[in-house]
Write an enzyme that holds these catalytic residues in place. Structure first.
Site, PDB file in Angstrom:
ATOM      1  N   TRP A  27      15.114  60.724 -26.220  1.00 23.08           N
ATOM      2  CA  TRP A  27      15.073  59.323 -25.797  1.00 23.08           C
ATOM      3  C   TRP A  27      14.468  58.416 -26.859  1.00 23.08           C
ATOM      4  O   TRP A  27      14.468  57.205 -26.700  1.00 23.08           O
ATOM      5  CB  TRP A  27      14.303  59.175 -24.482  1.00 23.08           C
ATOM      6  CG  TRP A  27      13.054  59.984 -24.422  1.00 23.08           C
ATOM      7  CD1 TRP A  27      11.817  59.590 -24.807  1.00 23.08           C
ATOM      8  CD2 TRP A  27      12.933  61.339 -23.961  1.00 23.08           C
ATOM      9  NE1 TRP A  27      10.915  60.615 -24.616  1.00 23.08           N
ATOM     10  CE2 TRP A  27      11.566  61.703 -24.088  1.00 23.08           C
ATOM     11  CE3 TRP A  27      13.830  62.281 -23.443  1.00 23.08           C
ATOM     12  CZ2 TRP A  27      11.091  62.964 -23.732  1.00 23.08           C
ATOM     13  CZ3 TRP A  27      13.344  63.522 -23.087  1.00 23.08           C
ATOM     14  CH2 TRP A  27      11.993  63.862 -23.224  1.00 23.08           C
ATOM     15  N   ARG A  28      13.960  58.992 -27.942  1.00 22.62           N
ATOM     16  CA  ARG A  28      13.463  58.150 -29.035  1.00 22.62           C
ATOM     17  C   ARG A  28      14.574  57.829 -30.020  1.00 22.62           C
ATOM     18  O   ARG A  28      14.333  57.137 -31.020  1.00 22.62           O
ATOM     19  CB  ARG A  28      12.305  58.862 -29.753  1.00 22.62           C
ATOM     20  CG  ARG A  28      11.044  58.870 -28.918  1.00 22.62           C
ATOM     21  CD  ARG A  28       9.870  59.495 -29.638  1.00 22.62           C
ATOM     22  NE  ARG A  28       8.669  59.424 -28.803  1.00 22.62           N
ATOM     23  CZ  ARG A  28       7.593  60.166 -28.972  1.00 22.62           C
ATOM     24  NH1 ARG A  28       7.550  61.039 -29.966  1.00 22.62           N
ATOM     25  NH2 ARG A  28       6.546  60.040 -28.181  1.00 22.62           N
ATOM     26  N   GLU A  40      11.725  57.997 -18.595  1.00 17.92           N
ATOM     27  CA  GLU A  40      10.393  57.739 -18.048  1.00 17.92           C
ATOM     28  C   GLU A  40      10.262  58.235 -16.615  1.00 17.92           C
ATOM     29  O   GLU A  40       9.217  58.751 -16.229  1.00 17.92           O
ATOM     30  CB  GLU A  40      10.071  56.239 -18.133  1.00 17.92           C
ATOM     31  CG  GLU A  40       9.875  55.725 -19.555  1.00 17.92           C
ATOM     32  CD  GLU A  40       8.751  56.454 -20.287  1.00 17.92           C
ATOM     33  OE1 GLU A  40       7.870  57.033 -19.619  1.00 17.92           O
ATOM     34  OE2 GLU A  40       8.764  56.459 -21.530  1.00 17.92           O
ATOM     35  N   GLN A  45       4.975  63.120 -14.054  1.00 13.28           N
ATOM     36  CA  GLN A  45       4.429  64.399 -13.591  1.00 13.28           C
ATOM     37  C   GLN A  45       5.231  65.607 -14.066  1.00 13.28           C
ATOM     38  O   GLN A  45       5.217  66.663 -13.439  1.00 13.28           O
ATOM     39  CB  GLN A  45       4.358  64.423 -12.059  1.00 13.28           C
ATOM     40  CG  GLN A  45       3.521  63.322 -11.489  1.00 13.28           C
ATOM     41  CD  GLN A  45       2.065  63.471 -11.827  1.00 13.28           C
ATOM     42  OE1 GLN A  45       1.405  64.374 -11.359  1.00 13.28           O
ATOM     43  NE2 GLN A  45       1.553  62.597 -12.655  1.00 13.28           N
ATOM     44  N   THR A  46       5.968  65.433 -15.141  1.00 17.31           N
ATOM     45  CA  THR A  46       6.812  66.523 -15.628  1.00 17.31           C
ATOM     46  C   THR A  46       6.732  66.585 -17.142  1.00 17.31           C
ATOM     47  O   THR A  46       6.748  65.558 -17.816  1.00 17.31           O
ATOM     48  CB  THR A  46       8.276  66.305 -15.187  1.00 17.31           C
ATOM     49  OG1 THR A  46       8.307  66.012 -13.790  1.00 17.31           O
ATOM     50  CG2 THR A  46       9.110  67.543 -15.456  1.00 17.31           C
ATOM     51  N   GLY A  84      12.080  68.661  -9.244  1.00 20.35           N
ATOM     52  CA  GLY A  84      11.029  68.353  -8.291  1.00 20.35           C
ATOM     53  C   GLY A  84      10.869  66.861  -8.022  1.00 20.35           C
ATOM     54  O   GLY A  84      11.494  66.029  -8.683  1.00 20.35           O
ATOM     55  N   TYR A 123       3.039  52.183 -14.442  1.00 19.12           N
ATOM     56  CA  TYR A 123       3.302  52.927 -15.669  1.00 19.12           C
ATOM     57  C   TYR A 123       4.742  52.747 -16.163  1.00 19.12           C
ATOM     58  O   TYR A 123       4.977  52.384 -17.326  1.00 19.12           O
ATOM     59  CB  TYR A 123       3.013  54.430 -15.504  1.00 19.12           C
ATOM     60  CG  TYR A 123       3.601  55.175 -16.675  1.00 19.12           C
ATOM     61  CD1 TYR A 123       2.977  55.119 -17.918  1.00 19.12           C
ATOM     62  CD2 TYR A 123       4.841  55.806 -16.574  1.00 19.12           C
ATOM     63  CE1 TYR A 123       3.552  55.708 -19.027  1.00 19.12           C
ATOM     64  CE2 TYR A 123       5.425  56.402 -17.677  1.00 19.12           C
ATOM     65  CZ  TYR A 123       4.768  56.343 -18.902  1.00 19.12           C
ATOM     66  OH  TYR A 123       5.345  56.905 -19.996  1.00 19.12           O
ATOM     67  N   ASP A 141      -0.784  56.262 -18.437  1.00 20.55           N
ATOM     68  CA  ASP A 141      -0.570  57.484 -17.668  1.00 20.55           C
ATOM     69  C   ASP A 141      -1.792  58.395 -17.826  1.00 20.55           C
ATOM     70  O   ASP A 141      -2.827  57.975 -18.342  1.00 20.55           O
ATOM     71  CB  ASP A 141       0.715  58.181 -18.155  1.00 20.55           C
ATOM     72  CG  ASP A 141       0.565  58.661 -19.586  1.00 20.55           C
ATOM     73  OD1 ASP A 141      -0.463  58.367 -20.216  1.00 20.55           O
ATOM     74  OD2 ASP A 141       1.494  59.328 -20.082  1.00 20.55           O
ATOM     75  N   CYS A 195      -5.230  65.272 -28.264  1.00 23.97           N
ATOM     76  CA  CYS A 195      -6.340  65.042 -27.325  1.00 23.97           C
ATOM     77  C   CYS A 195      -5.978  65.676 -25.988  1.00 23.97           C
ATOM     78  O   CYS A 195      -5.883  65.015 -24.959  1.00 23.97           O
ATOM     79  CB  CYS A 195      -6.589  63.537 -27.175  1.00 23.97           C
ATOM     80  SG  CYS A 195      -8.190  63.116 -26.458  1.00 23.97           S
ATOM     81  N   CYS A 202      -9.984  68.038 -32.013  1.00 22.71           N
ATOM     82  CA  CYS A 202     -10.670  66.888 -32.604  1.00 22.71           C
ATOM     83  C   CYS A 202     -10.576  66.872 -34.134  1.00 22.71           C
ATOM     84  O   CYS A 202     -10.545  65.805 -34.749  1.00 22.71           O
ATOM     85  CB  CYS A 202     -12.131  66.864 -32.175  1.00 22.71           C
ATOM     86  SG  CYS A 202     -12.357  66.566 -30.398  1.00 22.71           S
ATOM     87  N   SER A 326       2.227  70.577  -3.999  1.00 24.44           N
ATOM     88  CA  SER A 326       0.919  69.971  -4.263  1.00 24.44           C
ATOM     89  C   SER A 326      -0.006  70.147  -3.068  1.00 24.44           C
ATOM     90  O   SER A 326      -1.201  70.357  -3.227  1.00 24.44           O
ATOM     91  CB  SER A 326       1.085  68.477  -4.554  1.00 24.44           C
ATOM     92  OG  SER A 326       2.112  68.269  -5.479  1.00 24.44           O
TER      93      SER A 326
END
Length: 401
Positions: A27-28, A40, A45-46, A84, A123, A141, A195, A202, A326
């Site tokens: 998608w970029r 998006e 959540q995926t 899902g 988001y 997000d 991160c 780090c 969940s």
DNA sequence: AAGGCGGGGAA
DNA sequence: TTCCCAGCCTT
């Protein structure tokens, strides 16, 4: 070191880092707002690796707003099978239909308009506006909240909505002039690849020098997030109903209600066992469970007849499996069943599916059953847990050894 | 504010 | 095992 200096350093170094370290994601390679939007929603959540094959198939199958708007919902759900959170797919199609009718097929480029679309929250709105239109809107997000929590040493609970609001304000201030799309993606890219939630890298981080969390030795404890409640267990008896005669080699499936868990997905019929039957079902084939199996099979037979007018004779346990959502954990035992028809008043299942009236609950929607075989494989969307069961189950007409 | 809503990969 | 992921919706 002033706060503004730390912010400018952060934005500048992060953007530079992104320009040389960004992953080559499908998608970029496009600025098509529709494609960005699809990606998006899938990414909610995926994970990226999971989404990539779905993304390719989806835009090939539905290359334009018009194509998705005009597609049968069944087909869209099938394209989403296994991803899902299936309401994402239904909301996306509803939203795309709105874009077709109310926005001339053009994805809105204003915060207010795009946020009014189904399934587009803070988001997704920010992500599409910034990435596709380069508008200076934040896209906050889980990754972004983790990165900002650490760099600015923020100990607010990121599970709280109020924390996300604050993060959005901060993230918006950080956007460099004219670089919204790249900066927002850089923020998420850092969270995804450097991160990370546990043991962040780090030493390779482009902003480690002024990261307050690292300098404080607190990077590992951030972000602060209240723990989710564990899923509640449910014991379920599943009916593996083999067809005979013209339906030989097929298995009876039903469609779930149009709302709620796994809405409109297809599945093997199953029932939740009452508490009194829940305790003992544990290990398939164990002698100690023979009585529990007999009780569960009787309950399964009686429940299917009472609820759907579906007559079956459970024969024996086939396999056990678990599936965790969940909020619920299904502990399932699959029973091989012989099909014995539908009661009077409940239409028989046919090739096109038959409606079986429910004996109880006047207001409940009717449940559709059909025989599922090779030909139906491409058409009907099943949750992964049932795909697994069907893959592991021996063919219905194979002799047992 | 809290809970419903899938599935899988990483540690 | 536990965590959490490019979240949103309803109540």
């Amino acid at each position: 070191m002033g706060a503004n200096e730390a912010k400018l350093y952060f934005s500048t170094e992060l953007l530079n880092w992104y320009n040389t370290h960004k992953r080559d994601l499908p998608w970029r390679r496009s600025r098509n707002p529709y494609y960005i939007w699809i990606s998006e929603v899938m990414l909610q959540q995926t994970r990226v690796e999971t989404v990539i094959p779905y993304y390719h198939r989806f835009i090939e199958q539905f290359p334009t707003v018009e194509a998705l708007a005009d597609a049968p919902e069944e087909q869209v759900l099938k394209a989403w099978e296994g991803l899902g959170y299936y309401s994402r797919a239904r909301n996306l199609q509803a939203a795309v239909r709105e874009v077709k009718t109310s926005y001339g097929g053009q994805v809105p480029d204003s915060k207010e308009d795009i946020s009014s679309l189904k399934g587009v929250g803070p988001y997704t709105a920010g992500a599409v506006l910034s990435i596709a239109y380069n508008k200076p809107e934040p896209a906050v997000d889980g990754n972004v909240m983790r990165v900002l929590s650490r760099y600015f040493l923020l100990r607010d609970d990121i599970a709280k909505p109020s924390t996300r609001i604050g993060m959005e304000k901060l993230a918006k201030e950080l956007i460099p002039e004219g670089k919204a799309g790249d900066f927002n993606q850089a923020l998420m890219e850092l969270g995804a690849t450097v991160c990370t939630p546990k043991s962040p890298h780090c030493l390779t981080c482009p902003v480690m020098e002024l990261c307050a969390g690292r300098l404080e030795g607190a990077a590992d404890e951030l972000p602060v997030k209240t723990k989710a409640k564990p899923p509640r267990p449910e014991r379920r008896a599943v009916a593996y109903i083999e067809g005979a005669g013209t339906e030989s080699g097929r298995v009876l499936i039903r469609q779930r209600p149009k709302e709620g868990l796994l809405a409109r997905m297809w599945e093997l019929p199953h029932v939740q066992l009452p508490e009194t039957l829940q305790a003992s079902a544990g290990r398939a084939g164990a002698d100690a469970d023979a009585g529990a199996d007999a009780a569960a099979m009787r309950f399964l037979r009686e429940k299917l007849e009472a609820e759907y007018g579906l007559l079956v004779e459970p024969v024996e346990p086939m396999m056990d499996t678990e599936h965790t959502f969940s909020h619920i954990e299904w502990r399932m035992r699959v029973y091989r069943c012989r099909f014995a028809g539908f009661t009077e008043g409940a239409a028989a299942a046919g090739d096109r599916g038959g409606d079986a009236g429910q004996a109880s609950g006047e207001q409940q929607e009717k449940t559709t059953f059909l025989w599922f075989g090779e030909e139906e494989l491409r058409q009907y969307a099943l949750p992964n847990v049932f795909v697994r069961i069907l893959q592991q189950a021996p063919p219905a007409d194979s002799p047992k050894s």
